[in-house]
Design an enzyme around this catalytic site. Structure first.
Site, PDB file in Angstrom:
ATOM      1  N   ASN A  62      18.667  16.486 -37.538  1.00  0.00           N
ATOM      2  CA  ASN A  62      17.437  17.183 -37.155  1.00  0.00           C
ATOM      3  C   ASN A  62      16.909  16.697 -35.824  1.00  0.00           C
ATOM      4  OD1 ASN A  62      16.902  14.887 -38.850  1.00  0.00           O
ATOM      5  ND2 ASN A  62      14.846  15.594 -39.260  1.00  0.00           N
ATOM      6  N   GLU A  64      13.538  16.972 -33.605  1.00  0.00           N
ATOM      7  CA  GLU A  64      12.126  17.350 -33.657  1.00  0.00           C
ATOM      8  C   GLU A  64      11.530  17.499 -32.260  1.00  0.00           C
ATOM      9  OE1 GLU A  64      10.191  14.680 -36.436  1.00  0.00           O
ATOM     10  OE2 GLU A  64      11.230  15.651 -38.122  1.00  0.00           O
ATOM     11  N   CYS A  73      16.324  21.972 -37.879  1.00  0.00           N
ATOM     12  CA  CYS A  73      16.908  21.202 -38.991  1.00  0.00           C
ATOM     13  C   CYS A  73      18.368  20.828 -38.689  1.00  0.00           C
ATOM     14  CB  CYS A  73      16.925  22.039 -40.259  1.00  0.00           C
ATOM     15  SG  CYS A  73      15.326  22.455 -40.915  1.00  0.00           S
ATOM     16  N   GLU A  75      20.996  21.107 -40.584  1.00  0.00           N
ATOM     17  CA  GLU A  75      22.008  22.065 -41.038  1.00  0.00           C
ATOM     18  C   GLU A  75      22.248  23.139 -39.992  1.00  0.00           C
ATOM     19  OE1 GLU A  75      19.398  20.911 -42.609  1.00  0.00           O
ATOM     20  OE2 GLU A  75      19.717  20.764 -44.771  1.00  0.00           O
ATOM     21  N   CYS A 112      16.657  23.909 -46.331  1.00  0.00           N
ATOM     22  CA  CYS A 112      15.471  24.779 -46.357  1.00  0.00           C
ATOM     23  C   CYS A 112      15.897  26.248 -46.320  1.00  0.00           C
ATOM     24  CB  CYS A 112      14.540  24.452 -45.192  1.00  0.00           C
ATOM     25  SG  CYS A 112      15.066  25.196 -43.626  1.00  0.00           S
ATOM     26  N   CYS A 115      17.620  27.504 -43.118  1.00  0.00           N
ATOM     27  CA  CYS A 115      19.002  27.006 -42.985  1.00  0.00           C
ATOM     28  C   CYS A 115      19.925  27.747 -43.943  1.00  0.00           C
ATOM     29  CB  CYS A 115      19.058  25.501 -43.235  1.00  0.00           C
ATOM     30  SG  CYS A 115      18.330  24.569 -41.868  1.00  0.00           S
TER      31      CYS A 115
HETATM   32  N1  THU Z   1      14.784  19.151 -42.270  1.00  0.00           N
HETATM   33  C1  THU Z   1      16.126  19.324 -42.119  1.00  0.00           C
HETATM   34  O1  THU Z   1      16.738  18.838 -41.159  1.00  0.00           O
HETATM   35  N2  THU Z   1      16.767  20.060 -43.057  1.00  0.00           N
HETATM   36  C2  THU Z   1      16.171  20.660 -44.114  1.00  0.00           C
HETATM   37  O2  THU Z   1      16.792  21.450 -44.801  1.00  0.00           O
HETATM   38  C3  THU Z   1      14.776  20.343 -44.436  1.00  0.00           C
HETATM   39  C4  THU Z   1      14.006  19.701 -43.354  1.00  0.00           C
HETATM   40  C5  THU Z   1      14.087  18.387 -41.235  1.00  0.00           C
HETATM   41  C6  THU Z   1      13.145  19.214 -40.389  1.00  0.00           C
HETATM   42  C7  THU Z   1      12.155  18.168 -39.937  1.00  0.00           C
HETATM   43  O3  THU Z   1      12.695  17.529 -38.782  1.00  0.00           O
HETATM   44  C8  THU Z   1      12.121  17.168 -41.069  1.00  0.00           C
HETATM   45  O4  THU Z   1      13.294  17.389 -41.832  1.00  0.00           O
HETATM   46  C9  THU Z   1      10.909  17.292 -41.980  1.00  0.00           C
HETATM   47  O5  THU Z   1      10.744  18.592 -42.428  1.00  0.00           O
END
Ligand code: THU
Length: 160
Positions: A62, A64, A73, A75, A112, A115
């Protein structure tokens, strides 16, 4: 009025050590990728690793952003990475793992909704299922044999 019942199938393993060797290796790559996540805001690091039919492994984590919705994210970073670098490859398997700097993640962390939709696009494009294994930092690992088990009633090109 008709009622529809939708069944989904998941396998749950007690620990990563119960997985086949190649999947353990893939999860290990996802764990390594997870530690390179750029997640200073959520302090929730996610790593993903994709195994291509060729044996090549593509990772993502991920990313940010101070403008929160601009992040992405793990994925989707992984699957877009694969789409960009290996546009004609078949993705066999995706391994996902998450770790929080605030608490011990012991439950499998599923991808999520956004994704899942992105993974579905590539599964449909390649016309073969992508098996998805997901876990926290430790503990159980869940397996979906196809994205359809994580995203029933998905939106696809047939509606366009
Ligand atoms: N996140 C992911 O990388 N994958 C997911 O399926 C759920 C959330 C990340 C996004 C963000 O950087 C952090 O987790 C918190 O939501």
């Amino acid at each position: 009025m008709k009622k529809h019942k939708i069944e989904i199938n998941l396998e749950v393993y007690d620990s990563v050590s119960e997985l086949p060797q190649d999947i353990q290796k893939l999860m290990n790559k996802a764990q390594k990728a997870r530690e390179d996540a750029y997640a200073p805001y959520s302090r929730f690091r996610v790593g993903a690793a994709l195994a291509l039919q060729s044996g090549e492994i593509i990772i993502g984590n991920n990313q940010e952003n101070a403008a929160f919705p601009s992040g992405l994210c793990a994925e989707r970073v992984a699957i877009f990475h694969a789409g960009a670098t290996n546009p004609n490859a078949t993705i066999k398997t995706m391994a996902i793992t998450a770790r929080s700097l605030q608490y011990k993640v012991t439950e499998p962390i599923p991808p999520c909704g956004s994704c899942r939709q992105a993974i579905a696009e590539y599964e449909i494009k390649q016309e073969s299922p992508i098996a998805i294994y997901f876990m926290g930092e430790t503990g159980k690992v869940a397996k979906a044999a196809s994205i359809g088990d994580l995203l029933p009633l998905l939106f696809d090109k047939s509606y366009l």
